[in-house]
Design an enzyme around this catalytic site. Structure first.
Site, PDB file in Angstrom:
ATOM      1  N   SER A 182       0.829  -1.206   0.000  1.00 13.91           N
ATOM      2  CA  SER A 182       0.000   0.000   0.000  1.00 13.91           C
ATOM      3  C   SER A 182       0.863   1.256   0.000  1.00 13.91           C
ATOM      4  CB  SER A 182      -0.969   0.012   1.182  1.00 13.91           C
ATOM      5  OG  SER A 182      -0.331  -0.362   2.348  1.00 13.91           O
ATOM      6  N   HIS A 235      -3.736  -3.792  -5.340  1.00  8.37           N
ATOM      7  CA  HIS A 235      -3.902  -3.293  -3.970  1.00  8.37           C
ATOM      8  C   HIS A 235      -5.330  -3.485  -3.470  1.00  8.37           C
ATOM      9  CE1 HIS A 235      -3.871   0.287  -0.989  1.00  8.37           C
ATOM     10  NE2 HIS A 235      -3.467  -0.821  -0.392  1.00  8.37           N
TER      11      HIS A 235
HETATM   12  P1  NAI Z   1       0.330  -9.382   8.236  1.00  5.68           P
HETATM   13  O1  NAI Z   1       1.440  -8.998   9.138  1.00  5.68           O
HETATM   14  O2  NAI Z   1      -1.008  -9.686   8.798  1.00  5.68           O
HETATM   15  O3  NAI Z   1       0.795 -10.654   7.369  1.00  5.68           O
HETATM   16  C1  NAI Z   1       2.008 -10.740   6.701  1.00  5.68           C
HETATM   17  C2  NAI Z   1       2.387 -12.208   6.621  1.00  5.68           C
HETATM   18  O4  NAI Z   1       3.515 -12.326   5.770  1.00  5.68           O
HETATM   19  C3  NAI Z   1       2.781 -12.815   7.963  1.00  5.68           C
HETATM   20  O5  NAI Z   1       2.008 -13.965   8.189  1.00  5.68           O
HETATM   21  C4  NAI Z   1       4.263 -13.130   7.804  1.00  5.68           C
HETATM   22  O6  NAI Z   1       4.620 -14.328   8.471  1.00  5.68           O
HETATM   23  C5  NAI Z   1       4.381 -13.305   6.309  1.00  5.68           C
HETATM   24  N1  NAI Z   1       5.706 -13.072   5.773  1.00  5.68           N
HETATM   25  C6  NAI Z   1       6.582 -12.096   6.112  1.00  5.68           C
HETATM   26  N2  NAI Z   1       7.687 -12.180   5.342  1.00  5.68           N
HETATM   27  C7  NAI Z   1       7.503 -13.227   4.491  1.00  5.68           C
HETATM   28  C8  NAI Z   1       8.271 -13.805   3.438  1.00  5.68           C
HETATM   29  N3  NAI Z   1       9.461 -13.315   3.121  1.00  5.68           N
HETATM   30  N4  NAI Z   1       7.740 -14.851   2.759  1.00  5.68           N
HETATM   31  C9  NAI Z   1       6.529 -15.343   3.089  1.00  5.68           C
HETATM   32  N5  NAI Z   1       5.773 -14.855   4.084  1.00  5.68           N
HETATM   33  C10 NAI Z   1       6.236 -13.791   4.775  1.00  5.68           C
HETATM   34  O7  NAI Z   1       0.252  -8.217   7.139  1.00  5.68           O
HETATM   35  P2  NAI Z   1      -1.008  -7.750   6.269  1.00  5.68           P
HETATM   36  O8  NAI Z   1      -1.753  -6.724   7.027  1.00  5.68           O
HETATM   37  O9  NAI Z   1      -1.716  -8.929   5.761  1.00  5.68           O
HETATM   38  O10 NAI Z   1      -0.271  -6.973   5.074  1.00  5.68           O
HETATM   39  C11 NAI Z   1       0.423  -7.654   4.065  1.00  5.68           C
HETATM   40  C12 NAI Z   1       0.718  -6.690   2.936  1.00  5.68           C
HETATM   41  O11 NAI Z   1      -0.491  -6.109   2.476  1.00  5.68           O
HETATM   42  C13 NAI Z   1       1.642  -5.538   3.263  1.00  5.68           C
HETATM   43  O12 NAI Z   1       2.409  -5.241   2.122  1.00  5.68           O
HETATM   44  C14 NAI Z   1       0.674  -4.409   3.548  1.00  5.68           C
HETATM   45  O13 NAI Z   1       1.234  -3.143   3.345  1.00  5.68           O
HETATM   46  C15 NAI Z   1      -0.388  -4.702   2.517  1.00  5.68           C
HETATM   47  N6  NAI Z   1      -1.707  -4.150   2.837  1.00  5.68           N
HETATM   48  C16 NAI Z   1      -2.219  -4.236   4.103  1.00  5.68           C
HETATM   49  C17 NAI Z   1      -3.479  -3.715   4.368  1.00  5.68           C
HETATM   50  C18 NAI Z   1      -4.060  -3.803   5.738  1.00  5.68           C
HETATM   51  O14 NAI Z   1      -5.022  -3.083   6.014  1.00  5.68           O
HETATM   52  N7  NAI Z   1      -3.574  -4.663   6.620  1.00  5.68           N
HETATM   53  C19 NAI Z   1      -4.282  -3.049   3.329  1.00  5.68           C
HETATM   54  C20 NAI Z   1      -3.677  -3.092   2.012  1.00  5.68           C
HETATM   55  C21 NAI Z   1      -2.425  -3.596   1.809  1.00  5.68           C
END
Ligand code: NAI
Length: 507
Positions: free
Chosen positions: A122, A143
């Site tokens: 994001s 996104h």
């Molecule tokens: P989260 O922290 O809930 O989940 C991220 C997951 O990725 C974790 O389970 C972690 O273990 C895993 N992970 C980390 N590094 C890794 C790797 N190298 N290979 C495989 N798995 C890995 O994060 P969330 O909130 O789901 O966000 C994920 C992405 O989505 C980020 O880029 C964030 O900026 C984007 N995003 C988040 C939003 C939100 O409201 N939470 C909205 C729109 C985009």
């Protein structure tokens, strides 16, 4: 199986976003493989998605057969190499440029040459993530918003080297998943997070200037402008550890463009751990998840109501006079107010003090009312005093405008009232996004209504309040504050006369 653009997809990162994306992709008919570096997260993601489907079945939204099929289509991968046969890979891992770049470099060695690779980032640049890829043409931003199954919009972002065919496929696939795709250029905040800068940021400035308090600003924007949540309720819901860094990031990425300047208020609250609803304390205090809101003080009792004189330059003057008549006010019709009259002004963008001085009115008896919004369409009226306004005059105005039981807020003087300032900023930022060609005006409207839940798209909002009124607010605020953040976008200046939501050949 249904015909889908991508029959086998991978979702990397099984957190909040990855689970939602996996859910809607499997529902669309794709085979979905989820991968995460944390095995326990991976297992809990499957359980979470399965229980979503069970709930949808209980509610009758999914048939038992489709739930069985969906579950069969969702599998877990314990190694990246298991994703070799996917035709789309969606990355939703930690928001770090270096980690994302490393992951995509590894993936390029695993997947086929035609596999489309996308990031759910994001705040990072799609172009920057793709910079070292061997085939950047098949890489794009995709996104989604949280919670993915309910937030039915997705931004499809083309990096500088993205092949338009990749975006076309992603656009089609978004529709197959039941989402509305919008196309964005790779610019900071893309569409939704960029367009969202006008709301909270301006509300914070109003608080920072001591014009009013959080709860009053929330009430005004909900009751007067029709927002579902006030800006401070929204900050509490999103939590400041998410929203303050977004504000800083967009401000920095635009090289400190004053329109996006964050606030010391959120920086300090973030440092103090007052993050919002999730920790029980933000702008509001929460008990059992419910905000404790101090009730509004009742309208003052006034035994002797003075006559009222309305400035000839008041916005919507005839409506204001009719309203005063309906409220039973004694209206003075002389060219200037009598020595006892409550003097009403209704400026756009200017402060009440300046108007009183310029119109040679007695500031002690002068009160402002926000007439940007048609009174018949609102649930609240907003009055502003100036530093010299006598308390009896303020109370008389408050009591008079409460006579029909409509809510009234009294704020301190500022250039522009709360709704004027916030709406003008939302419209101006949106207009500037059109000027920059971040997206089409249509996609801007769609993305903001679906992604931010605003009552209207920003351009339609500008038309509702009148583009020339919005311009007047901005021009006058620029004079009051001498600050380039209120400089109207050239797009808004040009469209002011013809309407903002009209789509012309130029688009
Ligand atoms: P989260 O922290 O809930 O989940 C991220 C997951 O990725 C974790 O389970 C972690 O273990 C895993 N992970 C980390 N590094 C890794 C790797 N190298 N290979 C495989 N798995 C890995 O994060 P969330 O909130 O789901 O966000 C994920 C992405 O989505 C980020 O880029 C964030 O900026 C984007 N995003 C988040 C939003 C939100 O409201 N939470 C909205 C729109 C985009």
């Amino acid at each position: 199986m249904k015909e889908v653009t991508f029959s086998t997809i991978a979702v990397i990162g099984a957190g909040a976003m990855g689970r939602g994306i996996a859910q809607i992709a499997a529902q669309a008919g794709s085979r979905v493989k989820i991968f995460d570096t944390q095995p326990e997260t991976l297992a809990s993601a499957r359980e979470a998605v399965f229980s979503q489907w069970d709930r949808l079945e209980e509610k009758g939204r999914l048939s038992p057969e489709s739930v069985v099929d969906n579950k069969a289509r969702l599998t877990l991968a314990d190694h990246l190499s298991m994703l070799h046969d996917c035709d789309l890979v969606v990355e939703a891992i930690v928001e770090r440029l270096d980690v994302k770049k490393t992951l995509f470099a590894e993936l390029e060695a695993i997947v086929g040459p035609d596999t489309v690779l996308v990031t759910n980032t994001s705040s990072l640049s799609v172009t920057a993530i793709a910079a070292e890829l061997k085939r950047p043409g098949r890489f794009a931003g995709y996104h989604f918003f949280n919670p993915v199954p309910l937030m039915k919009v997705v931004e499809v972002i083309a990096g500088l080297k993205t092949d338009p065919a990749a975006c076309d496929g992603l656009t089609r696939y978004a529709r197959q998943m039941g989402h509305t795709p919008v196309q964005a250029q790779d610019t900071p905040g893309f569409i939704v997070n960029h367009a969202g800068r006008g709301y909270g940021t301006e509300a914070l400035r109003i608080v920072g200037e001591g014009i009013s308090d959080f709860a009053t600003i929330d009430r005004i924007l909900k009751d007067q402008a029709g927002f579902k949540l006030g800006p401070f309720e929204l900050f509490d819901l999103t939590a400041l550890d998410v929203s303050h860094p977004v504000m800083e990031s967009i401000y920095r990425q635009y090289f400190e463009e004053p329109r996006y300047r964050p606030s010391v208020i959120t920086a300090q609250r973030l440092a103090g751990g007052m993050l919002g609803r999730k920790v029980g304390e933000g702008f509001y205090r929460y008990e059992d998840g419910v905000a404790r809101i101090t009730p509004e003080p009742p309208a003052p009792q006034v035994t002797e109501m003075p006559p009222v004189w309305v400035s000839p330059r008041a916005a919507r003057r005839s409506e204001l006079l009719q309203l005063l008549k309906d409220l039973g006010a004694k209206i003075e019709t002389g060219v200037s107010p009598s020595p006892v009259a409550l003097t009403l002004v209704a400026p756009l963008g200017f402060d009440v003090t300046t108007v009183a001085v310029v119109e040679r009115l007695d500031p002690a008896r002068t009160v402002g009312i926000d007439m940007l919004v048609d009174d018949a369409t609102t649930r609240r009226r907003v009055l502003a005093t100036n530093p010299a306004t006598r308390i009896d005059m303020r109370d008389a105005a408050h009591a008079l405008f409460s006579r029909d039981a409509k809510a009234v807020s009294v704020i301190r003087d500022s250039g522009g009232f709360v709704t004027q300032r916030v709406v003008a900023n939302i419209v101006n930022i949106a207009a500037d996004m059109c000027q920059q060609r971040v997206c089409t005006p249509q996609d801007l409207e769609t993305a903001v209504t679906l992604g931010l839940g605003y009552p209207l798209g920003p351009l339609a909002m500008g038309d509702r309040y009148g583009p020339t009124n919005i311009l007047e607010v901005l021009f006058n605020m620029q004079t009051v504050y001498g600050d380039p953040r209120y400089r109207p976008s050239p797009w808004l200046r040009r469209r002011g006369a013809i309407g903002l939501s009209l789509m012309h050949t130029e688009e």
